[in-house]
Write a protein that holds these residues in place. Sequence first.
Motif, PDB file in Angstrom:
ATOM      1  N   GLY A 122       0.825  -1.204   0.000  1.00 56.00           N
ATOM      2  CA  GLY A 122       0.000   0.000   0.000  1.00 56.00           C
ATOM      3  C   GLY A 122       0.864   1.260   0.000  1.00 56.00           C
ATOM      4  N   ALA A 123       0.318   2.341  -0.565  1.00 51.83           N
ATOM      5  CA  ALA A 123       1.078   3.592  -0.699  1.00 51.83           C
ATOM      6  C   ALA A 123       1.576   4.088   0.658  1.00 51.83           C
ATOM      7  CB  ALA A 123       0.190   4.666  -1.349  1.00 51.83           C
ATOM      8  N   HIS A 124       0.793   3.788   1.685  1.00 51.39           N
ATOM      9  CA  HIS A 124       1.138   4.232   3.026  1.00 51.39           C
ATOM     10  C   HIS A 124       2.473   3.643   3.494  1.00 51.39           C
ATOM     11  CE1 HIS A 124       0.371   5.830   6.937  1.00 51.39           C
ATOM     12  NE2 HIS A 124       0.450   4.650   7.516  1.00 51.39           N
ATOM     13  N   PHE A 125       2.844   2.521   2.903  1.00 48.97           N
ATOM     14  CA  PHE A 125       4.078   1.852   3.331  1.00 48.97           C
ATOM     15  C   PHE A 125       5.230   2.040   2.346  1.00 48.97           C
ATOM     16  CE2 PHE A 125       0.521  -0.659   5.190  1.00 48.97           C
ATOM     17  CZ  PHE A 125       0.724  -0.242   6.504  1.00 48.97           C
ATOM     18  N   CYS A 126       5.058   3.020   1.451  1.00 44.62           N
ATOM     19  CA  CYS A 126       6.129   3.397   0.531  1.00 44.62           C
ATOM     20  C   CYS A 126       6.521   4.828   0.872  1.00 44.62           C
ATOM     21  CB  CYS A 126       5.640   3.326  -0.921  1.00 44.62           C
ATOM     22  SG  CYS A 126       4.998   1.720  -1.380  1.00 44.62           S
ATOM     23  N   LEU A 127       7.647   4.974   1.558  1.00 44.27           N
ATOM     24  CA  LEU A 127       8.050   6.305   2.020  1.00 44.27           C
ATOM     25  C   LEU A 127       8.914   6.969   0.948  1.00 44.27           C
ATOM     26  CD1 LEU A 127       9.093   5.346   5.672  1.00 44.27           C
ATOM     27  CD2 LEU A 127       6.801   5.696   4.721  1.00 44.27           C
ATOM     28  N   THR A 128       8.586   8.223   0.642  1.00 46.12           N
ATOM     29  CA  THR A 128       9.320   8.889  -0.441  1.00 46.12           C
ATOM     30  C   THR A 128       9.810  10.286  -0.087  1.00 46.12           C
ATOM     31  OG1 THR A 128       7.186   9.614  -1.300  1.00 46.12           O
ATOM     32  CG2 THR A 128       8.155   7.652  -2.315  1.00 46.12           C
ATOM     33  N   THR A 129       9.194  10.930   0.914  1.00 47.81           N
ATOM     34  CA  THR A 129       9.630  12.304   1.206  1.00 47.81           C
ATOM     35  C   THR A 129      10.910  12.283   2.039  1.00 47.81           C
ATOM     36  OG1 THR A 129       8.426  12.489   3.278  1.00 47.81           O
ATOM     37  CG2 THR A 129       7.200  12.993   1.269  1.00 47.81           C
ATOM     38  N   PRO A 130      11.736  13.294   1.843  1.00 48.73           N
ATOM     39  CA  PRO A 130      13.018  13.339   2.578  1.00 48.73           C
ATOM     40  C   PRO A 130      12.851  13.179   4.080  1.00 48.73           C
ATOM     41  CG  PRO A 130      12.992  15.010   0.870  1.00 48.73           C
ATOM     42  CD  PRO A 130      11.614  14.402   0.877  1.00 48.73           C
ATOM     43  N   SER A 131      11.800  13.772   4.645  1.00 51.45           N
ATOM     44  CA  SER A 131      11.642  13.663   6.106  1.00 51.45           C
ATOM     45  C   SER A 131      11.285  12.236   6.517  1.00 51.45           C
ATOM     46  CB  SER A 131      10.568  14.637   6.597  1.00 51.45           C
ATOM     47  OG  SER A 131       9.306  14.258   6.071  1.00 51.45           O
ATOM     48  N   GLU A 132      10.540  11.539   5.640  1.00 50.21           N
ATOM     49  CA  GLU A 132      10.164  10.166   5.970  1.00 50.21           C
ATOM     50  C   GLU A 132      11.351   9.203   5.875  1.00 50.21           C
ATOM     51  OE1 GLU A 132       5.511   9.546   4.583  1.00 50.21           O
ATOM     52  OE2 GLU A 132       7.064   9.642   3.041  1.00 50.21           O
ATOM     53  N   VAL A 133      12.184   9.398   4.852  1.00 55.68           N
ATOM     54  CA  VAL A 133      13.261   8.425   4.617  1.00 55.68           C
ATOM     55  C   VAL A 133      14.518   8.732   5.432  1.00 55.68           C
ATOM     56  CG1 VAL A 133      12.407   7.981   2.278  1.00 55.68           C
ATOM     57  CG2 VAL A 133      14.284   9.615   2.610  1.00 55.68           C
ATOM     58  N   ALA A 134      14.590   9.955   5.982  1.00 55.52           N
ATOM     59  CA  ALA A 134      15.845  10.399   6.606  1.00 55.52           C
ATOM     60  C   ALA A 134      16.388   9.418   7.647  1.00 55.52           C
ATOM     61  CB  ALA A 134      15.648  11.778   7.233  1.00 55.52           C
ATOM     62  N   SER A 135      15.516   8.952   8.546  1.00 57.83           N
ATOM     63  CA  SER A 135      16.013   8.127   9.656  1.00 57.83           C
ATOM     64  C   SER A 135      16.514   6.764   9.173  1.00 57.83           C
ATOM     65  CB  SER A 135      14.910   7.948  10.700  1.00 57.83           C
ATOM     66  OG  SER A 135      13.874   7.146  10.161  1.00 57.83           O
ATOM     67  N   LYS A 195      22.134   8.043   0.802  1.00 57.69           N
ATOM     68  CA  LYS A 195      20.969   8.715   0.237  1.00 57.69           C
ATOM     69  C   LYS A 195      19.996   7.668  -0.263  1.00 57.69           C
ATOM     70  CE  LYS A 195      23.146  12.975  -1.352  1.00 57.69           C
ATOM     71  NZ  LYS A 195      23.785  13.516  -2.555  1.00 57.69           N
ATOM     72  N   CYS A 196      18.734   8.051  -0.271  1.00 51.39           N
ATOM     73  CA  CYS A 196      17.718   7.096  -0.676  1.00 51.39           C
ATOM     74  C   CYS A 196      16.425   7.867  -0.888  1.00 51.39           C
ATOM     75  CB  CYS A 196      17.559   6.066   0.443  1.00 51.39           C
ATOM     76  SG  CYS A 196      16.136   5.021   0.271  1.00 51.39           S
ATOM     77  N   SER A 197      15.727   7.584  -1.979  1.00 50.69           N
ATOM     78  CA  SER A 197      14.474   8.301  -2.213  1.00 50.69           C
ATOM     79  C   SER A 197      13.254   7.402  -2.049  1.00 50.69           C
ATOM     80  CB  SER A 197      14.483   8.937  -3.604  1.00 50.69           C
ATOM     81  OG  SER A 197      14.800   7.960  -4.567  1.00 50.69           O
ATOM     82  N   LEU A 198      13.482   6.135  -1.682  1.00 56.29           N
ATOM     83  CA  LEU A 198      12.344   5.231  -1.512  1.00 56.29           C
ATOM     84  C   LEU A 198      12.639   4.186  -0.437  1.00 56.29           C
ATOM     85  CD1 LEU A 198       9.551   4.209  -2.437  1.00 56.29           C
ATOM     86  CD2 LEU A 198      10.719   2.863  -4.201  1.00 56.29           C
ATOM     87  N   VAL A 199      11.790   4.160   0.586  1.00 54.41           N
ATOM     88  CA  VAL A 199      11.836   3.096   1.600  1.00 54.41           C
ATOM     89  C   VAL A 199      10.541   2.303   1.477  1.00 54.41           C
ATOM     90  CG1 VAL A 199      11.873   2.561   4.059  1.00 54.41           C
ATOM     91  CG2 VAL A 199      13.265   4.455   3.181  1.00 54.41           C
ATOM     92  N   LEU A 200      10.667   0.995   1.230  1.00 58.59           N
ATOM     93  CA  LEU A 200       9.489   0.143   1.108  1.00 58.59           C
ATOM     94  C   LEU A 200       9.346  -0.718   2.352  1.00 58.59           C
ATOM     95  CD1 LEU A 200       9.881  -0.994  -2.612  1.00 58.59           C
ATOM     96  CD2 LEU A 200       8.303   0.712  -1.685  1.00 58.59           C
ATOM     97  N   LYS A 201       8.111  -0.834   2.821  1.00 58.34           N
ATOM     98  CA  LYS A 201       7.864  -1.641   4.024  1.00 58.34           C
ATOM     99  C   LYS A 201       6.843  -2.736   3.717  1.00 58.34           C
ATOM    100  CE  LYS A 201       6.983   2.036   6.776  1.00 58.34           C
ATOM    101  NZ  LYS A 201       6.808   2.749   8.054  1.00 58.34           N
TER     102      LYS A 201
END
Lengths: 470, 470
Positions: free
Chosen positions: A3-16, A28-34
């Motif tokens: 689901g889209a909710h579990f695909c993080l794309t904004t810099p603030s979401e992926v930073a950690s 660096k990373c522009s996509l975190v998938l959960k």
Amino acid sequence: MIGAHFCLTTPSEVASYCKEARNKFFGKCSLVLKPGSTREVSDVVALANALNIAIVPQGGNTGLVGGQIPDSSGRQIILSTERLNHIRSLDADSNVVIVEAGVILETLQNAADEAGRMFPLALGAQGSCQIGGNLSTNAGGTSVLAYGNTRDMVLGLEVVLPDGRIWNGLRSLRKDNTGYDLKHLFIGAEGTLGVITAASLKLYPKPRDQQVSFAGLETPDQALALFNLARAHAGSMLTGFELIPRIGMEFAFSHLPDTRDPMAETHPWYCLIELSIGSDAVDGRALIETILEEAFEAGLIGDAVLAENTRQAQDFWRIRHGLSEVQKHEGGSIKHDISVPVSAIPRFLERAMAACEAAIPGCRLVPFGHMGDGNLHFNISQPIGADQTAYLARWEEINALVHAIVADMGGSISAEHGIGTLKRDLLPDVKDLVEMELMAQIKTTLDPKGLMNPGKVLQMVKANTKDTKQ
Amino acid sequence: MIGAHFCLTTPSEVASYCKEARNKFFGKCSLVLKPGSTREVSDVVALANALNIAIVPQGGNTGLVGGQIPDSSGRQIILSTERLNHIRSLDADSNVVIVEAGVILETLQNAADEAGRMFPLALGAQGSCQIGGNLSTNAGGTSVLAYGNTRDMVLGLEVVLPDGRIWNGLRSLRKDNTGYDLKHLFIGAEGTLGVITAASLKLYPKPRDQQVSFAGLETPDQALALFNLARAHAGSMLTGFELIPRIGMEFAFSHLPDTRDPMAETHPWYCLIELSIGSDAVDGRALIETILEEAFEAGLIGDAVLAENTRQAQDFWRIRHGLSEVQKHEGGSIKHDISVPVSAIPRFLERAMAACEAAIPGCRLVPFGHMGDGNLHFNISQPIGADQTAYLARWEEINALVHAIVADMGGSISAEHGIGTLKRDLLPDVKDLVEMELMAQIKTTLDPKGLMNPGKVLQMVKANTKDTKQ
């Protein structure tokens, strides 16, 4: 699909996800998938494979060698296992638990405890590290002496391979000689051969009693003799044997709240001894007293103090577990995670300490750790008043000095933390050439495109070339 | 290169290497080579590789699945490890011994004993099997409960790869996380990925006391409850827990000299319990008495008898160790070496015994073995007076029946004996397809010509095609 909710794309979401707690490794990373299931992991990996996109698997992000952090290209995606957090089954009679990769180690410890069993893996990060990361790094910790490393607790694995295939090797058998043992290939591979999504793990009987003691000694040779004496008396009931130098104790008393010296006099070295008693028939208190009395009579120890209750035992262990943390308050620390054969520990200390003192006059040597396993965290705090940046700039030089002694003694430059990127380029110097070739052959066979956690453990020239062409 | 004296070529010289003791597996071979060093093994393997000649590594020739026997082509050569028979070093302080592949297991046990330590691997063939064979088959035996399978005793390996390269992985470290763990790939691979020439193995403290007891019970469910009770009391001191049916005891009393029923009354099932005490602080006698008393009070056992001395303990074990042998006197026996999760043993017995009794009325079921590991030798003696040849002709049919139940319960069709040729063609039916693919990928990577023990474990189509073209 996820689901889209579990695909993080904004810099603030992926930073950690792009850096670890000490800020030592970042990328660096522009996509975190959960992904939330093994099927979803498989879909993600298959798609990434088809699109030639590299994947960095990540658990609790507590690794110490950078294995879980993407590179600086921004083209790698992070696959977080945090939603694979179910305990699928627990069979107390068979002493087996099947857990998903994202289960927090402490959650697993507690589940075992509630079922009247124990899962013995224990380490500083247990409140946040995930079992998938423990497996991928073959984590060590303070219970290795009696229970082995993480790999020794594994009966079976479920793994998503680099092309997306799912290997269901989730057996719960104590004995199974049907072909090659593949699970050990993925355990400790730091995610470079696939993503571990679940594991079948051994449970153990819960100790009925534990005895914990600090002993004060003059030399590491005495510590080795004390270890052998304790093991001869307690056998498999000796579950912990840690070595700490006086300066480590002092750092703890200075920087760890509510700690105090458990002994009246000071000693150059300390051993923290733990016995775990599984049987009513054993008088644990009498056992540890016998060991300490014999050690005292043999002139091995100057003094010893027994924990009077669980609380005090925890206080003793808190000193040991706090040693990495307290060093931070004393300026820069150049660290090593080495092992040698157990009986070589005193000789290693003699050589390595002399070499470091000669190289950095005034440095403060804080070698501590799992003496019973032959594994020391050979850490060196900067001289008082030294410039931290200038001191830490000597990291590689001092590593080379210490690792040369380790190699000469048949030891390991990474006993429990793994390779990641931190020690990757040191590996070819300390490994047998044939072993490096075999590792590369296996990596190429399972991950021909070099897309699974590229650049970790091994620097695959072919994989890297592809990576930069993307 | 190997001296002529160690190259056997005459039919009388090679005969004993081409068949095994039971005459169940036999092949042809016109050359047996006995290299005397790792270098010589490497030379032989490299030359064979260059000439496309297949090699069958052989240790003590005690394997039970045909893994050590050449095929009938006469084109394979046997590489015997018998001259690699040196104990290279023994470090009691570090609890490490480095041995060559041809060392007899009993020789190693004795060497450890003389050094005040124990090497715990124990099995019927220990007087003639070689440690290289134990490693290549990941041998089990009667000490798995406390010490694990052979692979759990290994710290490092030296292996000659299929192309003749020597991998020196002879580390003696308890902890080493520097890259992929390759040793587990060769352990249990039955010589199909290379020739193990030496190993670094763990030593253990010698028990100070052992307690051995027979308990008589009504049902396997009671045996499982007794196992859990014993483990809860004795923890890691419970080193043996074997299940034997009444008929197995009777076979032993009939055919094994100087054996007699240790109990006054008969019981449908028996458990052989062993405790090993490493500490002076434990009263072993009181411990086993506590376990048996509680079991009696809980209605788990009908009677129990304790070995009064070492001699009597050995007599008890002699009954257990003689069970395979005594079955020979009762006509044909269709055998299985299965494992299931420990708690599933009673249910497995119920289902498998009913199925066999329905298929062969009058058959005599003799399921015995390592209950504490979930591993049973599910053997079925022919009905009294039946035709042995006709009975044994049903081997595959009965195997299929039993193995289907094993598969349904998540079990293994070869818990400790391995695959060899005996079970090779059963493997694809019970294994995950991805696992079979992974095994084939690894075999092809390490042995692209398919020359290392071809046809064992895996039937590699490509390798076989080449083989017949020679």
